[in-house]
Write an enzyme that holds these catalytic residues in place. Structure first.
Site, PDB file in Angstrom:
ATOM      1  CE  LYS A 113     -23.703  56.892 116.377  1.00  0.00           C
ATOM      2  NZ  LYS A 113     -23.143  56.443 115.165  1.00  0.00           N
ATOM      3  CB  SER A 173     -25.881  53.880 114.721  1.00  0.00           C
ATOM      4  OG  SER A 173     -25.485  54.640 114.024  1.00  0.00           O
ATOM      5  CB  SER A 179     -24.085  55.874 111.090  1.00  0.00           C
ATOM      6  OG  SER A 179     -25.272  54.950 111.699  1.00  0.00           O
TER       7      SER A 179
END
Lengths: 480, 473
Positions: A72, A147, A171
């Site tokens: 990420k 996210s 997330s």
């Protein structure tokens, strides 16, 4: 079947036997990215093919020997762009690597690049990134969740073998559910946060996003453990979580909290999760009804605590040392406000303002302090619940993937996407999302399995048994 | 109308730990800018603080020495404000649960000993340093993350002089503990003062102003004296004092308004989530307590009773631990405390001040000072010769007897030798001899001088006097 479609455990076996090497995997992964990422937009920064092949040379040892892993875009990697998908960190290359990145490299993994995310992890749809929206591989008109939407989409679309995400209020789990992959948020303190660009320090955890539960167990084993650089990391031994794969779960007790099956949930989601619960019953698991009475306060509590911490964590982005700096400032105050006005997107600004407000003098007691007390109540709910059960079963997300743009102008509705995932963050306990079915229109649905702090072993046991029995993850998205 | 003054101090102290409070960077002073900075003290994204245990132990030392109640649980908070020398735009500090509270520091005042209450002692991190050039500014982060101890007193100080005493006593205590250099000129000790005036008969406190930018203890005293007068004249004129922060202007000797109360910051304190609260280990606290050195006030009392030296001498000698230690070592070798004290407070202090060094930075050994004083006491050398060899002893560390011999400075104390020289001097100065015999007694001084001159100061002065008198009479 391309190597990119296989699981890490499967590939490592072949690498170690000398049947394939790491470069073969990289080749298939890069081809897949080239073929589909224009439709998905999973990657924010991809390392160059040259670097990847060079890194792959001779990678034969370690628990992740030769496996390409996507990170990420909020996990620091030495001298590589790490930008939280925000303009304010444009061009930022940290001078150090996160502890998890070092652990991956020590075990022979190849870092593929950074995946797209909601700016600073503020969002549930991967639409607030400065690099544009990531698309759901099962339906590219829809969002992948967020996210960690880029990581989930990359794994779902076979653009990466495995990935790391971060989970502050869901997330990892929510995008895993919406993309039909496995995503786990470990216990707070299980994985070092050193090098994870903080959103809300008391809630953030790094965790695996993988194609199946076995890979989740493997990646969790690699990244877990105490770190002297993170005072909040737990100094506790780390088991090899793959040892729990294939365990007998007969006699296990699974709690079902009625607060997680309320009006407003998508009927197809509820039906699928109910079916999963019956599958567990069929495997000899005792199903227990639960009360988690403070659940209804979780979203409000979360948005106060998370925003408060975020407002402080993000104050360092001021244009002084690194990242974006406004070119049109007259003095230092102007430099701050112009840099931050230009650098942050709307959602980031909304959360910074909310956070600064709840911490300000005269409001602290009514908001932050009260929220901290409610957080303790939510934790106590779980403590009581785990006297009656070993794991808790719930839907991961109230709905399957929604359409891009659908909730962008309705932040409150967007925040409710995390209604079932937030409590585990507030309580600091581990939870996974595993695929448990599809809607009629072919969108994946996720089952959330929650356990007590540091009982990831129970999650792995239950999730793996379910995966083997229910066989819900044998479909692949059709991306032409 | 008479006004009573109330002063409270906020002292910031840089702790002299080897590394910074939340990372492993060096705290060395005066290095190349930004050569002592890492992701943590630069506040880079993703970095996390880890408490330096030494800094924490230092704060406990201070807390014990200041007779404070030590917290059971240690917790840190974030103090949020924007400033370019603050890399994270928040400072890790302590808000509602400081390391220690409710202490006492006893100081000497004109009216005798007085207990000043310590409100709180807390641990926090220092900021970097800004350098302003023509159109731009530069930041040096070497200082960022240096451990700071904030010590806040209650408004118990009632005069600028007492405040000066408080700072002197505080510095002495902290230097005894070895936890800070306490050098205000170099910035390892910084001090803000709150001052308010009230009518002598009234109970409550008046409106206070906060004074900043003082660079020495004397500066603090001067600023407070100025501010007390300024507030008094405002009150005389029945004008209102506004609660504000004022900067001391050393050059002009005035305080000037910097910001008012309405401009005060909202720091939005909240618990630092990156550092877990922890319980203070009582065993560790006891261990530290047992290892504390004798503190200045106790030592002063002991010096007076044990060594029978005057209070003034004791108060000077105990100020610096190194000096007091040196004194005690020297008098163990030669039991003349007052004699050793005189040398230490006089010539030795002068030499140290002239080159701005401490006694441990010199080559002077306590046993050599003891030998020298002993030689003076026994008449082996004169005070004058002792003064002549002392700089060499400080510089190169020799023994006084060896230095005397090497330089041919040994005192002439042989009666025969002196009688010979005196006879010769008397013969050469028969006029003075007859002057003395005719009643001009001060001619004796002249004759003694001539004998000293003839022996280049080596003659034993007592014996010279004795022999001269017997020959003259």
């Amino acid at each position: 079947m391309g190597l990119n479609q296989r699981t890490a455990l499967d590939l490592i076996e072949s690498v170690k036997r000398g049947k394939i090497n790491s470069s073969d995997i990289i080749k298939d992964v890069l081809k897949r990215i080239k073929d589909v990422d224009s439709k998905i937009n999973a990657f924010a920064h991809l390392n160059s093919a040259e670097d990847l092949f060079k890194n792959a040379e001779g990678k034969k040892s370690g628990r992740l020997a030769g496996i390409p892993v996507a990170l990420k875009d909020n996990l620091c990697e030495n001298d590589r762009l790490t930008t939280c998908s925000s303009k304010i960190l444009s061009g930022f290359k940290p001078p150090y690597s996160a502890t998890v990145v070092k652990k991956l490299e020590d075990e022979g993994a190849i870092i593929l690049g950074k995946t797209n995310m909601d700016e600073f992890a503020f969002g549930s749809s991967c639409e607030t990134s400065c690099y544009g929206t990531t698309r759901n591989p099962w339906d590219t008109k829809r969002i992948p969740g967020g996210s960690s939407g880029g990581s989930a989409a990359a794994v779902a679309a076979d653009e990466a073998v495995m990935a790391l995400g971060s989970d502050t209020g869901g997330s990892i789990r929510q995008p895993a559910a919406l993309c039909g992959v496995v995503g786990m948020k470990p216990t707070y303190g299980r994985v070092s946060r050193y090098g994870l660009i903080a959103f809300a320090s008391s809630l953030d955890q790094i965790g695996p996003i993988t194609k199946d539960v076995s890979d989740c167990a493997l990646l969790l084993s690699v990244i877990s453990g105490h770190d002297e650089s993170d005072s909040t990391s737990a100094d506790m031994p780390v088991p090899d979580y793959t040892d729990f794969l294939g365990s007998e779960i007969r006699g296990m007790r699974a709690g079902v909290p009625k607060e997680y099956f309320v009006e407003g949930s998508d009927p197809e989601v509820e039906k699928s999760v109910r079916k999963a619960i019956e599958t567990f019953r069929g495997m000899g698991v005792e199903i227990v009804e639960l009360d988690l009475p403070h659940t209804k306060y979780a979203v409000g509590t979360y948005y106060i605590i998370a925003s408060a911490e975020a407002s402080s964590n993000l104050s360092r982005f001021d244009g002084v040392q690194y990242g974006h700096r406004s070119s049109s400032s007259k003095d230092i105050i102007d430099l701050y406000s112009a840099t931050r006005s230009e650098g942050f997107g709307d959602e980031a600004k909304r959360r910074i303002m909310l956070g600064a407000y709840v911490l300000s003098s005269g409001y602290y007691d009514a908001y932050y302090l009260k929220a901290s007390k409610v957080r303790t109540k939510i934790k106590e709910d779980f403590d009581n619940a785990f006297k009656k059960c070993d794991v808790i079963l719930t839907p991961t997300s109230p709905t399957p993937a929604f359409k891009a743009g659908e909730k962008m102008n309705d932040p409150l509705n967007m925040y409710l996407s995390d209604v079932y995932t937030i409590p585990a963050n507030l309580a600091g306990i581990p939870a996974v999302s595993v695929p448990c079915g599809f809607t009629k229109s072919g969108l994946p649905i996720g089952l959330q399995i929650i356990a007590q702090a540091f009982r990831e072993d129970n999650i792995i046991k239950a999730a793996h048994a379910f995966e083997v029995t229910a066989k819900c993850n044998n479909r692949k998205p059709d991306l032409g | 109308m008479g006004y009573a003054i109330n002063i409270g101090l906020e002292v910031h102290l840089q702790l002299s730990t080897k590394s910074k409070v939340f990372c492993r960077c060096s705290t060395k002073f005066g290095s190349e800018p930004n050569s002592q900075a890492c992701p943590v003290c630069l506040g880079l994204p993703g970095s996390l603080p880890v408490l330096n245990e030494e800094a924490f132990r230092y704060s406990i030392k201070a807390a014990i020495a200041l007779n404070c109640k030590i917290a059971e649980v240690i917790k840190f908070d974030r103090k949020n404000y924007y400033y370019p020398d603050l890399p994270k735009n928040f400072q890790i500090s302590q808000y509602d649960k400081p390391v220690a509270q409710n202490g006492i520091l006893t100081i000497k005042t004109k009216g005798g000993l007085k207990d000043i209450r310590i409100k709180r002692v807390h641990l926090e991190e220092d900021a970097g340093k800004l350098f302003h050039k023509g159109g731009y500014s530069l930041v040096d982060y070497n200082r960022a993350g240096t451990p700071l101890l904030e010590i806040v007193s209650e408004p118990d100080l009632t005069s600028p002089d007492d405040t000066y005493e408080y700072l002197t006593s505080l510095k002495a205590v902290l230097r005894y503990l070895g936890i800070s250099d306490c050098n205000m000129e170099e910035g390892s000790l910084r001090c803000d003062a709150n001052i308010s005036l009230r009518e002598e008969s009234s109970e409550g406190l008046g409106v206070k102003t906060e004074l900043k930018n003082m660079n020495s203890f004397k500066g603090v005293r001067n600023a407070l004296e100025y501010e007390a007068k300024r507030q008094a004249s405002l009150l005389e004129d029945e004008e209102k004092i506004s609660q504000e922060t004022r900067l001391w202007n050393e050059e002009k000797g005035v305080t000037l308004s910097m910001r008012g109360k309405e401009e005060a910051h909202d720091y939005r304190y909240f618990p630092e989530p990156d550092l877990m609260p922890f319980t203070v280990d009582k065993v560790m606290v006891n261990h530290i307590k047992e290892g504390l050195p004798e503190l200045p006030m106790a030592r002063q009392a002991r010096f007076i009773s044990e060594y029978k030296i005057p209070e003034y001498d004791a108060s000077v000698l105990i100020q610096e631990k190194e000096i007091a230690d040196f004194f005690e070592k020297a008098i163990k070798k030669h039991d003349n405390p007052k004699g050793v004290a005189n040398w230490m407070m006089g010539d030795i202090t002068a030499i140290l001040n002239a080159s701005n060094i401490s006694i441990t930075q010199t080559s002077l050994l306590p046993e050599n000072l003891a030998r020298m004083v002993k030689m003076v006491d026994s008449g082996a050398i004169s005070v004058k010769i002792a003064k002549a060899i002392l700089p060499d002893m400080v510089k190169s560390g020799g023994r006084p007897d060896e230095l005397v011999e090497k330089k041919g400075l040994a005192q002439i104390s042989s009666k025969g030798e002196l009688e010979e020289i005196i006879s010769k001097v008397m013969a050469e100065n028969d006029e003075s001899v007859s002057d003395y015999r005719s009643g001009k007694k001060n001619a004796l001084t002249f004759l003694v001088g001539q004998v000293m001159k003839a022996t280049r100061g080596k003659a034993n002065p007592g014996m010279v006097n004795e022999i001269l008198l017997s020959k003259l009479n």
